[in-house]
Design a protein around this motif. Sequence first.
Motif, PDB file in Angstrom:
ATOM      1  N   ASP A 176      41.981  37.115  46.297  1.00 37.55           N
ATOM      2  CA  ASP A 176      42.457  38.474  46.411  1.00 37.55           C
ATOM      3  C   ASP A 176      41.950  39.086  45.131  1.00 37.55           C
ATOM      4  O   ASP A 176      42.974  39.313  44.028  1.00 37.55           O
ATOM      5  CB  ASP A 176      44.040  38.427  46.648  1.00 37.55           C
ATOM      6  N   ILE A 177      40.875  39.494  45.189  1.00 37.85           N
ATOM      7  CA  ILE A 177      40.221  40.117  43.885  1.00 37.85           C
ATOM      8  C   ILE A 177      41.009  41.094  43.305  1.00 37.85           C
ATOM      9  O   ILE A 177      41.171  41.204  42.072  1.00 37.85           O
ATOM     10  CB  ILE A 177      38.561  40.761  44.479  1.00 37.85           C
ATOM     11  N   PHE A 178      41.320  42.198  44.102  1.00 30.86           N
ATOM     12  CA  PHE A 178      42.190  43.437  43.729  1.00 30.86           C
ATOM     13  C   PHE A 178      43.725  43.281  43.759  1.00 30.86           C
ATOM     14  O   PHE A 178      44.171  43.646  44.717  1.00 30.86           O
ATOM     15  CB  PHE A 178      41.562  44.694  43.855  1.00 30.86           C
ATOM     16  N   ARG A 179      44.472  42.287  43.102  1.00 30.03           N
ATOM     17  CA  ARG A 179      44.260  41.905  41.905  1.00 30.03           C
ATOM     18  C   ARG A 179      44.843  40.464  41.803  1.00 30.03           C
ATOM     19  O   ARG A 179      44.782  39.904  40.709  1.00 30.03           O
ATOM     20  CB  ARG A 179      44.644  42.925  40.791  1.00 30.03           C
ATOM     21  N   ARG A 223      37.146  47.006  36.746  1.00 31.04           N
ATOM     22  CA  ARG A 223      35.979  46.443  35.879  1.00 31.04           C
ATOM     23  C   ARG A 223      36.015  44.981  35.522  1.00 31.04           C
ATOM     24  O   ARG A 223      35.240  44.052  35.876  1.00 31.04           O
ATOM     25  CB  ARG A 223      35.569  47.196  34.842  1.00 31.04           C
ATOM     26  N   TYR A 224      37.214  44.669  35.350  1.00 30.99           N
ATOM     27  CA  TYR A 224      37.402  43.286  34.745  1.00 30.99           C
ATOM     28  C   TYR A 224      37.593  42.304  36.065  1.00 30.99           C
ATOM     29  O   TYR A 224      37.082  41.188  35.654  1.00 30.99           O
ATOM     30  CB  TYR A 224      38.882  43.295  34.163  1.00 30.99           C
ATOM     31  N   CYS A 225      38.006  42.851  37.019  1.00 31.14           N
ATOM     32  CA  CYS A 225      38.105  41.993  38.069  1.00 31.14           C
ATOM     33  C   CYS A 225      36.794  41.610  38.822  1.00 31.14           C
ATOM     34  O   CYS A 225      36.807  40.603  39.710  1.00 31.14           O
ATOM     35  CB  CYS A 225      39.190  42.236  39.324  1.00 31.14           C
ATOM     36  N   LEU A 226      35.992  42.455  38.483  1.00 34.73           N
ATOM     37  CA  LEU A 226      34.470  42.367  38.982  1.00 34.73           C
ATOM     38  C   LEU A 226      33.726  41.712  38.086  1.00 34.73           C
ATOM     39  O   LEU A 226      32.275  41.529  38.164  1.00 34.73           O
ATOM     40  CB  LEU A 226      33.856  43.579  39.433  1.00 34.73           C
ATOM     41  N   THR A 227      34.308  40.844  37.062  1.00 29.33           N
ATOM     42  CA  THR A 227      33.287  40.256  36.061  1.00 29.33           C
ATOM     43  C   THR A 227      33.278  38.707  36.111  1.00 29.33           C
ATOM     44  O   THR A 227      34.070  38.221  36.830  1.00 29.33           O
ATOM     45  CB  THR A 227      34.100  40.541  34.520  1.00 29.33           C
ATOM     46  N   MET A 285      36.593  44.789  51.525  1.00 31.68           N
ATOM     47  CA  MET A 285      35.308  44.406  51.098  1.00 31.68           C
ATOM     48  C   MET A 285      35.191  43.494  49.742  1.00 31.68           C
ATOM     49  O   MET A 285      34.352  42.612  49.897  1.00 31.68           O
ATOM     50  CB  MET A 285      34.600  45.810  50.873  1.00 31.68           C
ATOM     51  N   GLU A 286      36.148  43.644  49.034  1.00 29.98           N
ATOM     52  CA  GLU A 286      36.023  42.994  47.650  1.00 29.98           C
ATOM     53  C   GLU A 286      36.303  41.508  47.757  1.00 29.98           C
ATOM     54  O   GLU A 286      35.350  40.589  47.293  1.00 29.98           O
ATOM     55  CB  GLU A 286      36.782  43.656  46.579  1.00 29.98           C
TER      56      GLU A 286
END
Lengths: 243, 243
Positions: free
Chosen positions: B28-31, B215-219, B152-153
């Motif tokens: 669950d990328i976000f977040r 931005r952090y979660c997509l690093t 999507m994420e």
Amino acid sequence: MANTVQTCFSPALYPLFADQEAIVVVVDIFRATSAICTALDQGVECMIPVAGLDEAHRYKQQGYLVAAERNAIMQEGFDFGNSPFHYMDPAVKGKTIVISTTNGTQAIEAAKDASVIAIGSFLNISALAEWIKPQGRDVIILCAGWKNKFNMEDSLFAGALAGLLLEEESFTTLCDSTITAGYLFERAEKDLYGFLENSSHRSRLKNLKLEEDIRYCLTFNTMDTIPVFHDGGIISLARLVNH
Amino acid sequence: MANTVQTCFSPALYPLFADQEAIVVVVDIFRATSAICTALDQGVECMIPVAGLDEAHRYKQQGYLVAAERNAIMQEGFDFGNSPFHYMDPAVKGKTIVISTTNGTQAIEAAKDASVIAIGSFLNISALAEWIKPQGRDVIILCAGWKNKFNMEDSLFAGALAGLLLEEESFTTLCDSTITAGYLFERAEKDLYGFLENSSHRSRLKNLKLEEDIRYCLTFNTMDTIPVFHDGGIISLARLVNH
């Protein structure tokens, strides 16, 4: 205010999308909805979708013509499978045919409370889009999938249909499924057949030597026929309007 | 015989995939899962995922530290939300924290019968892939989605992780969801942040001014920590192995 386009990747998820005011487009490219489009275009008067084989058997005993398929194979004791080619026969003209398939009729069943259900395939995609555009309704594209799992061919159709609708300013989407299906279609559109080499269901059909069916089901715009579900049966929209 | 990689786009569909022998990677990328990875990497000893806010309240009354988020907003009366930055605090070291989120903890709940559940995010994706590769198990990537809808994420993460595994000959897939997630990631990988401009959940977070979280979660690969669900709690794999 613009109308929305959403895509539901599995009949099992349809309750999350259900909206009685929306147009629901049911799609099962390989091969139920491609077959239904073909049958109605060939003059079949009405197709009655039933989810279970038991119910299909009861109709058969009552003397109906019945199509029944499971796992891509026509079931014994019935009149048709779900190959579109089964319906390219002048003898079907004017007939009512009961149909039960692995995924397609289950998807119609899932959406049966919607006020407008249309049957989509690549065969009638442009006619379908042109009909939907002026209706002023939100659109839910319901992919039959494979046994409630996501599948690629129905998602490609969703991406293609959504693309046609979203060309108009009167449609918008914030639906990740729809956006993803659009990207998928963009990647595949130059060669749907080649692209689907990697899809699981396509391999399944390939193993059954159904190449001719696959090529046919991936053909764009061979007809203007728009099948709609009305009063328990699928009939041509033209017939419904003239009624 | 190669192991398979499958992707489940919604916790509601997980029963179609369930396999007690498989490694289930919940994302669950976000977040939520980005926050769980961060918390364990910062020294949190254990996170106890609970699905309902009632249960979260009961833990709070018993004196636990409790994180609770719904619809991207930290719930009143609790200690943390699901921003990863909430856990970047030396005070969390050695603590047990109960966590309940809109999607992430529901996904862990859906998979709780699996014998191996790992928690994935872009932050630990390479460490996760390297750990999975030699295990000789099938892999199910379970996307938390948004309220049981595709998002999507999480699908991008599934495509990225599947890609790392499928580089090895010991993994294979015939899963249309996995193949599609892979295409999606290929399209997005050069600029995940820009790509997600169009995703519904990203817009939702953007409206809440959570750009820094996004931005952090997509690093990629800021840590080697692999959280695993064990005996009702999420702990670091390193701690489990050394136990």
